[in-house]
Design an enzyme around this catalytic site. Sequence first.
Site, PDB file in Angstrom:
ATOM      1  N   ASP A 145      85.117  47.023  38.699  1.00  0.00           N
ATOM      2  CA  ASP A 145      85.623  45.682  38.990  1.00  0.00           C
ATOM      3  C   ASP A 145      86.665  45.263  37.958  1.00  0.00           C
ATOM      4  OD1 ASP A 145      84.009  45.349  41.146  1.00  0.00           O
ATOM      5  OD2 ASP A 145      82.480  44.164  40.126  1.00  0.00           O
TER       6      ASP A 145
ATOM      7  N   SER B 161      82.750  39.837  49.189  1.00  0.00           N
ATOM      8  CA  SER B 161      82.390  41.101  48.569  1.00  0.00           C
ATOM      9  C   SER B 161      80.998  41.599  48.980  1.00  0.00           C
ATOM     10  CB  SER B 161      82.428  40.888  47.061  1.00  0.00           C
ATOM     11  OG  SER B 161      83.043  41.966  46.465  1.00  0.00           O
TER      12      SER B 161
ATOM     13  N   TYR C 189      97.721  37.369  46.277  1.00  0.00           N
ATOM     14  CA  TYR C 189      96.809  36.231  46.281  1.00  0.00           C
ATOM     15  C   TYR C 189      95.705  36.476  45.250  1.00  0.00           C
ATOM     16  CZ  TYR C 189      93.751  32.473  47.451  1.00  0.00           C
ATOM     17  OH  TYR C 189      92.994  31.339  47.353  1.00  0.00           O
TER      18      TYR C 189
ATOM     19  N   GLN D 142      76.841  41.512  42.487  1.00  0.00           N
ATOM     20  CA  GLN D 142      77.556  41.268  43.737  1.00  0.00           C
ATOM     21  C   GLN D 142      77.244  39.883  44.282  1.00  0.00           C
ATOM     22  OE1 GLN D 142      80.357  42.181  45.784  1.00  0.00           O
ATOM     23  NE2 GLN D 142      79.575  43.779  44.450  1.00  0.00           N
TER      24      GLN D 142
ATOM     25  N   GLN E  89      96.390  28.133  53.190  1.00  0.00           N
ATOM     26  CA  GLN E  89      97.720  27.525  53.022  1.00  0.00           C
ATOM     27  C   GLN E  89      98.631  28.396  52.152  1.00  0.00           C
ATOM     28  OE1 GLN E  89      94.803  26.245  52.298  1.00  0.00           O
ATOM     29  NE2 GLN E  89      94.720  25.178  50.351  1.00  0.00           N
TER      30      GLN E  89
ATOM     31  N   ASN F  77      88.215  34.421  50.155  1.00  0.00           N
ATOM     32  CA  ASN F  77      87.073  34.052  51.001  1.00  0.00           C
ATOM     33  C   ASN F  77      87.448  34.210  52.484  1.00  0.00           C
ATOM     34  OD1 ASN F  77      88.628  31.821  51.583  1.00  0.00           O
ATOM     35  ND2 ASN F  77      87.488  30.440  50.240  1.00  0.00           N
TER      36      ASN F  77
ATOM     37  N   GLU G 213      81.922  48.148  51.029  1.00  0.00           N
ATOM     38  CA  GLU G 213      83.072  48.030  50.132  1.00  0.00           C
ATOM     39  C   GLU G 213      82.763  48.807  48.837  1.00  0.00           C
ATOM     40  OE1 GLU G 213      83.397  44.143  48.504  1.00  0.00           O
ATOM     41  OE2 GLU G 213      85.319  44.529  47.548  1.00  0.00           O
ATOM     42  N   HIS G 214      81.582  48.553  48.264  1.00  0.00           N
ATOM     43  CA  HIS G 214      81.144  49.281  47.072  1.00  0.00           C
ATOM     44  C   HIS G 214      79.859  50.031  47.393  1.00  0.00           C
ATOM     45  CE1 HIS G 214      83.024  45.481  45.489  1.00  0.00           C
ATOM     46  NE2 HIS G 214      83.731  46.378  44.825  1.00  0.00           N
TER      47      HIS G 214
ATOM     48  N   GLU H 148     111.933  65.578  79.550  1.00  0.00           N
ATOM     49  CA  GLU H 148     111.640  64.136  79.553  1.00  0.00           C
ATOM     50  C   GLU H 148     112.724  63.353  80.283  1.00  0.00           C
ATOM     51  OE1 GLU H 148     110.689  62.574  75.665  1.00  0.00           O
ATOM     52  OE2 GLU H 148     108.770  63.622  75.650  1.00  0.00           O
TER      53      GLU H 148
ATOM     54  N   HIS I 184      79.118  36.577  43.356  1.00  0.00           N
ATOM     55  CA  HIS I 184      80.481  36.306  43.820  1.00  0.00           C
ATOM     56  C   HIS I 184      80.544  35.048  44.677  1.00  0.00           C
ATOM     57  CE1 HIS I 184      83.447  39.160  42.594  1.00  0.00           C
ATOM     58  NE2 HIS I 184      82.652  40.184  42.811  1.00  0.00           N
TER      59      HIS I 184
ATOM     60  N   HIS J  19     119.914  62.609  74.871  1.00  0.00           N
ATOM     61  CA  HIS J  19     119.256  63.284  73.747  1.00  0.00           C
ATOM     62  C   HIS J  19     119.678  64.752  73.701  1.00  0.00           C
ATOM     63  CE1 HIS J  19     116.655  59.785  73.457  1.00  0.00           C
ATOM     64  NE2 HIS J  19     115.997  60.316  72.446  1.00  0.00           N
TER      65      HIS J  19
HETATM   66  P1  NAD Z   1      89.466  31.786  47.180  1.00  0.00           P
HETATM   67  O1  NAD Z   1      90.625  31.645  46.260  1.00  0.00           O
HETATM   68  O2  NAD Z   1      89.436  32.939  48.101  1.00  0.00           O
HETATM   69  O3  NAD Z   1      89.371  30.484  48.086  1.00  0.00           O
HETATM   70  C1  NAD Z   1      89.516  29.200  47.566  1.00  0.00           C
HETATM   71  C2  NAD Z   1      90.314  28.385  48.550  1.00  0.00           C
HETATM   72  O4  NAD Z   1      89.646  28.339  49.819  1.00  0.00           O
HETATM   73  C3  NAD Z   1      90.502  26.945  48.152  1.00  0.00           C
HETATM   74  O5  NAD Z   1      91.650  26.817  47.337  1.00  0.00           O
HETATM   75  C4  NAD Z   1      90.689  26.256  49.490  1.00  0.00           C
HETATM   76  O6  NAD Z   1      92.040  26.148  49.767  1.00  0.00           O
HETATM   77  C5  NAD Z   1      90.057  27.185  50.499  1.00  0.00           C
HETATM   78  N1  NAD Z   1      88.907  26.520  51.105  1.00  0.00           N
HETATM   79  C6  NAD Z   1      87.723  26.232  50.535  1.00  0.00           C
HETATM   80  N2  NAD Z   1      86.941  25.581  51.393  1.00  0.00           N
HETATM   81  C7  NAD Z   1      87.648  25.423  52.533  1.00  0.00           C
HETATM   82  C8  NAD Z   1      87.375  24.827  53.804  1.00  0.00           C
HETATM   83  N3  NAD Z   1      86.208  24.257  54.064  1.00  0.00           N
HETATM   84  N4  NAD Z   1      88.332  24.853  54.733  1.00  0.00           N
HETATM   85  C9  NAD Z   1      89.518  25.446  54.497  1.00  0.00           C
HETATM   86  N5  NAD Z   1      89.836  26.023  53.309  1.00  0.00           N
HETATM   87  C10 NAD Z   1      88.908  26.013  52.353  1.00  0.00           C
HETATM   88  O7  NAD Z   1      88.184  31.749  46.232  1.00  0.00           O
HETATM   89  P2  NAD Z   1      86.641  31.848  46.538  1.00  0.00           P
HETATM   90  O8  NAD Z   1      86.232  30.855  47.554  1.00  0.00           O
HETATM   91  O9  NAD Z   1      85.988  31.849  45.213  1.00  0.00           O
HETATM   92  O10 NAD Z   1      86.447  33.284  47.196  1.00  0.00           O
HETATM   93  C11 NAD Z   1      86.792  34.485  46.566  1.00  0.00           C
HETATM   94  C12 NAD Z   1      86.297  35.589  47.476  1.00  0.00           C
HETATM   95  O11 NAD Z   1      86.935  36.809  47.176  1.00  0.00           O
HETATM   96  C13 NAD Z   1      84.799  35.826  47.387  1.00  0.00           C
HETATM   97  O12 NAD Z   1      84.272  35.777  48.700  1.00  0.00           O
HETATM   98  C14 NAD Z   1      84.716  37.241  46.815  1.00  0.00           C
HETATM   99  O13 NAD Z   1      83.592  37.921  47.288  1.00  0.00           O
HETATM  100  C15 NAD Z   1      85.986  37.841  47.339  1.00  0.00           C
HETATM  101  N6  NAD Z   1      86.471  39.030  46.621  1.00  0.00           N
HETATM  102  C16 NAD Z   1      86.696  40.139  47.367  1.00  0.00           C
HETATM  103  C17 NAD Z   1      87.223  41.282  46.775  1.00  0.00           C
HETATM  104  C18 NAD Z   1      87.544  42.480  47.649  1.00  0.00           C
HETATM  105  O14 NAD Z   1      88.189  43.403  47.190  1.00  0.00           O
HETATM  106  N7  NAD Z   1      87.132  42.495  48.881  1.00  0.00           N
HETATM  107  C19 NAD Z   1      87.533  41.298  45.413  1.00  0.00           C
HETATM  108  C20 NAD Z   1      87.300  40.142  44.676  1.00  0.00           C
HETATM  109  C21 NAD Z   1      86.780  38.995  45.289  1.00  0.00           C
END
Ligand code: NAD
Length: 427
Positions: free
Chosen positions: A360, A237, A127, A259, A189, A212, A326-327, A414, A262, A419
């Site tokens: 990163d 993050s 993803y 950070q 999805q 997210n 995480e970091h 046992e 993000h 066995h």
């Molecule tokens: P994302 O691709 O994770 O999410 C986008 C998708 O969220 C959209 O396509 C939609 O389908 C869905 N969405 C949005 N609003 C919604 C709602 N109200 N209801 C249901 N689905 C909904 O992209 P993003 O939102 O930019 O988030 C990326 C995240 O990844 C950030 O929180 C960032 O901190 C995190 N991140 C974490 C790491 C890690 O290693 N932990 C690394 C990079 C990024």
Amino acid sequence: MLKQYTFKELSTSALTALVTRNADDTHAIQDVVQQIIADVRQDGDTALLSFASKFDKVDLEKLYLDKADIEELAMTITRDQQRALEIAFQNIHKFHSSQMRRERTVETMPGVKCWREPRPIERVGLYIPGGSAVLPSTLLMLGVPARISGCKEIVVCSPPQQSGKINGFVAYCLQLLKIDRIYLAGGAQAIAAMAFGTDTIPKVDKIFGPGNQFVTKAKSVVQSMTNVSIDMPAGPSEVLVIADETANPAYVAADLLAQAEHGPDSQAVLVCTSDTILAAVDSKLEEQLQILPRAEIAKMAIANSYAVKVDDLQEAMQFSNQYAPEHLILETDQWESLTRYISNAGSVFLGHLTPESAGDYASGTNHTLPTSGYARSYSGVSVDSFVKKITFQHINAEGLNHIGSTVEILAELEGLHAHKNAVSVRK
Ligand code: NAD
């Protein structure tokens, strides 16, 4: 700017509350995610197209892009940008290749040989977040170890952009990784599609990648519904910076903001031994925020962040280990003597000249890391995440002679006589 707490004044419950993040106590995220998963299971591609329209605001004609589309998009980026992605690719490849170590065979008793061999997970789903920012770097972080491990089928999903496509950077990374197709699906999805399969998107054995709260929740939900596994909970993050009087406030502020930009749910925590540095970091935050294009997002994240005043670096480590970031960045001259006290962290950045941004993107380590306190028990993504380790053993006549009676006695105690007999018939 940053809310401030004093470590010594925090009660146990206040400390627990402070280090807890993304708890989803009301199940609001879970409820949304469960409905999305149910819709994808029932309506497959039709549901994916309708979610693209609802969440990504784009009406798609098809749910994927193929080699020709990818080639066309990859040509839209400059040579300098291609070169930067190539250097990142090479460093990530170099670092992760060193993880492919063969384990030695162990003879536990004469004639009893045991060993482990890795085998790639056949079908993996990656993803690549693409909501508020598209992260081609994540494609490298997941695709490189998947390729090194030898996974046969690599399914990549990322939310479609307004153009109904992906951007040129993601396309160029797909080319570097020799991946010919990308599926245009985001959020919960996409995770449901990879877990259950649709007419267009193949079902996989393991799902990887950050995202997210919807993405992260969906990964844990599908894991409990199917035999698909996940890398780890890698959600919004977070960074924890430990700074003492030797820290440069401008560097600390820059790392916290890196950070914070993000997303509004990101968290940037400063643990500091010096009041002077705390105040200076606050004013540098104000100053640097002025010039950030994503200042609005960063401000929301900063509102969700805080600073903790500690008496010394030992106390700082105590808080950090409880937070399990995480970091973790150690902005102190003492970083070398401090590292042995780190027990919980995803990835650690040492000294004044090691920004998290290096990890990163391009230094070589992986940026897909456990968040929300999961660094207490999970590691970040590595080559190991893409393989199963199968154990093997071979016993010869001498070995059976040595181990036979032990197994017979244990089987008997046992009450498992079949066995015992499996050994006895061979003697
Ligand atoms: P994302 O691709 O994770 O999410 C986008 C998708 O969220 C959209 O396509 C939609 O389908 C869905 N969405 C949005 N609003 C919604 C709602 N109200 N209801 C249901 N689905 C909904 O992209 P993003 O939102 O930019 O988030 C990326 C995240 O990844 C950030 O929180 C960032 O901190 C995190 N991140 C974490 C790491 C890690 O290693 N932990 C690394 C990079 C990024």
